[in-house]
Design an enzyme around this catalytic site. Structure first.
Site, PDB file in Angstrom:
ATOM      1  CE1 TYR A  83      -3.678   2.518   0.565  1.00 47.42           C
ATOM      2  CE2 TYR A  83      -2.474   3.238   2.516  1.00 47.42           C
ATOM      3  CZ  TYR A  83      -3.494   3.426   1.596  1.00 47.42           C
ATOM      4  OH  TYR A  83      -4.326   4.517   1.718  1.00 47.42           O
ATOM      5  CG  ASP A 102       5.853   4.015   0.793  1.00 52.07           C
ATOM      6  OD1 ASP A 102       6.120   4.784   1.748  1.00 52.07           O
ATOM      7  OD2 ASP A 102       4.693   3.726   0.443  1.00 52.07           O
ATOM      8  CE  LYS A 117       1.004   5.146   8.201  1.00 49.53           C
ATOM      9  NZ  LYS A 117       1.054   4.265   7.049  1.00 49.53           N
TER      10      LYS A 117
HETATM   11  C1  PLP Z   1       0.385   4.690   5.675  1.00 51.88           C
HETATM   12  C2  PLP Z   1       1.142   4.465   4.434  1.00 51.88           C
HETATM   13  C3  PLP Z   1       1.007   5.314   3.332  1.00 51.88           C
HETATM   14  C4  PLP Z   1      -0.031   6.388   3.246  1.00 51.88           C
HETATM   15  O1  PLP Z   1       0.163   7.395   4.190  1.00 51.88           O
HETATM   16  P1  PLP Z   1      -1.088   8.338   4.583  1.00 51.88           P
HETATM   17  O2  PLP Z   1      -0.478   9.346   5.491  1.00 51.88           O
HETATM   18  O3  PLP Z   1      -2.105   7.455   5.215  1.00 51.88           O
HETATM   19  O4  PLP Z   1      -1.586   8.927   3.318  1.00 51.88           O
HETATM   20  C5  PLP Z   1       1.856   5.119   2.254  1.00 51.88           C
HETATM   21  N1  PLP Z   1       2.773   4.141   2.256  1.00 51.88           N
HETATM   22  C6  PLP Z   1       2.919   3.300   3.304  1.00 51.88           C
HETATM   23  C7  PLP Z   1       3.975   2.246   3.253  1.00 51.88           C
HETATM   24  C8  PLP Z   1       2.092   3.422   4.418  1.00 51.88           C
HETATM   25  O5  PLP Z   1       2.219   2.553   5.420  1.00 51.88           O
END
Ligand code: PLP
Length: 437
Positions: free
Chosen positions: A149, A244, A272
């Site tokens: 994701y 990511d 995060k």
């Molecule tokens: C949470 C997450 C996202 C998206 O971040 P948001 O702040 O919810 O838009 C993208 N990549 C990874 C790996 C994530 O865990």
């Protein structure tokens, strides 16, 4: 200490009110607890490792706001930093020193990042990194991995893990085929699948984007050498490697998965933890790519609240504390996570419940399957009904787990011996509920 979760009168009233106002009663789907067949308690407050709901039930928190709360809730230095910043106004829409202060802290931990830009979410970070990669290579295709994701932008909602997987849908309605077809998705940890994608689409793949430790299909670590293979392959193929680290950054190590696995990247996305619980994302990387961004270059990207002063303050307080105490905190997180993750797995074995534990530092998943779990297909062999029973039984005993088999659990520096012992005791009972049903 904990009253039965069945005493949730106020939460139930709040849930009914929310369902009339918000689709599914929530502002982000996985908060709805649909896949575990229960209704979510509403949170009133949280402190350290504990959440308190609207009916004054207490829960040990194993999702940490989905990752950011590594130092625990209402951590005093973070609270004070936000309060101080707020007295100077919540937003200016003009540059402040705090943006460079936070950026320099990130750069100090991420040698791969030469320049950076702040945004307000992980979704924005990955979406912008993809745009940059397409501009830098003049190619259209993106290669991702099943179950990973990367936020909810159109291009990336293809086989996108937890949220969508939990709902049993492959992608998303509203994403045109033409856009979805520009995103290739192959199994994680499968070198041949990646090579085959490049062979099938010569000189057309702009970038590989990946979660270096998958967290959004449950926790799935990379096989030894896999990440280095991807780095070498992208370099050879003239594609960018976008790592990511929205979840793994400052989580699996101070310098994230890049530090843990000795990896280099063209672009890195963060979120995060770097916001300390406030909305912050970032993307950064090699100067030659980052300088393609407006106003220097032709790739447009902007944000009214990007680099917001309250968010920067929370991020600076969080990263400062992590940096100054890294030698103590990361080993502590490792030890705590190992104790609880392996302790619960041992309780499962005792109860005769098939369970596969995947863990990297303070993120892990208990998959209700005999395993191994090396990719999304293997993760989806899990017995989600058994997970749901386990989840409900844990919630009932005051242990808040993420409400999906396809999520990683997290703990933080505020989780101590008492919390870990209480969790193991709860798990012992919960596995009886799993077996008994
Ligand atoms: C949470 C997450 C996202 C998206 O971040 P948001 O702040 O919810 O838009 C993208 N990549 C990874 C790996 C994530 O865990």
């Amino acid at each position: 200490m904990n009253s039965p979760a069945s005493l949730r009168t106020r939460s139930q009233i709040l849930q009914q009110r929310a369902e009339g106002i918000f689709p599914g009663g929530v502002n982000s789907p996985v908060r709805a607890f649909r896949s575990v067949g229960s209704t979510p308690p509403f949170i009133e407050s949280a402190l350290g490792a504990y959440l308190t709901d609207a009916d004054n039930n207490h829960f040990i928190d194993y999702f940490g706001s989905w990752g950011p709360m590594i130092l625990g809730h209402a951590f005093p230095p973070v609270v004070e930093a936000i309060q101080r910043a707020a007295t100077r106004s919540a937003s200016f829409g003009a540059s402040t020193a705090a943006e460079a202060d936070l950026a320099e802290r990130v750069l100090a931990c991420y040698p791969a990042i030469e320049k950076i830009r702040f945004v307000s979410s992980g979704t924005e970070a990955t979406m912008s990194a993809i745009r940059l990669a397409r501009a830098a290579t003049n190619r259209k295709l993106i290669l991702k991995f099943d179950g990973c994701y990367h936020g909810h932008s159109d291009s990336l909602l293809v086989k996108a893990g937890s949220g969508v997987a939990t709902l049993g849908i492959p992608g998303s309605a509203g994403v045109p085929e033409e856009i979805a077809s520009l995103t290739l998705s192959v199994p994680f940890n499968d070198p041949e699948a990646v090579a085959a994608a490049f062979a099938a689409h010569p000189d057309s793949i702009a970038a590989i984007i990946l979660e270096p430790v998958v967290g959004n299909a449950g926790c799935i670590p990379p096989a030894p050498g896999y990440l280095q293979m991807l780095r070498a392959l992208t370099a050879r193929q003239g594609a960018l490697l976008i790592v990511d680290e929205v979840m793994t950054g400052f989580r699996v190590a101070l310098g994230g998965a890049l530090e843990l696995y000795g990896l280099d990247a063209d672009l890195v996305t963060l979120g995060k933890i770097i916001g300390g619980g406030l909305p912050v994302g970032a993307f950064g990387g090699k100067r030659r790519f980052m300088d393609l961004l407006a106003p220097l270059g032709p790739v447009y990207q902007a944000g009214t609240l990007s680099g917001n002063p309250l968010a920067m303050a929370a991020g600076i307080a969080t990263l400062t504390y992590l940096q100054e105490n890294a030698a103590q905190i990361y080993p502590q997180l490792e030890a705590s996570a190992q104790a609880v993750a392996e302790g619960v797995a041992a309780e499962a074995a005792q109860a005769g419940v098939p369970l596969t534990l995947n863990r990297v530092g303070s993120m892990w998943t208990w998959f209700f399957t005999t395993g191994p779990v090396r990719n999304y297909a293997e993760a989806s062999r899990s017995d989600t009904a058994a997970f749901a029973r386990f989840h409900s039984a844990m919630m009932e005993q005051g242990v808040w787990l993420p409400p999906s088999q396809y999520e990683a659990m997290f703990l933080g520096a505020a989780h101590g011996k008492d919390e870990l012992a209480a969790t193991l005791a709860a798990a012992q009972n919960a596995f009886q509920a799993v077996v008994g049903a």
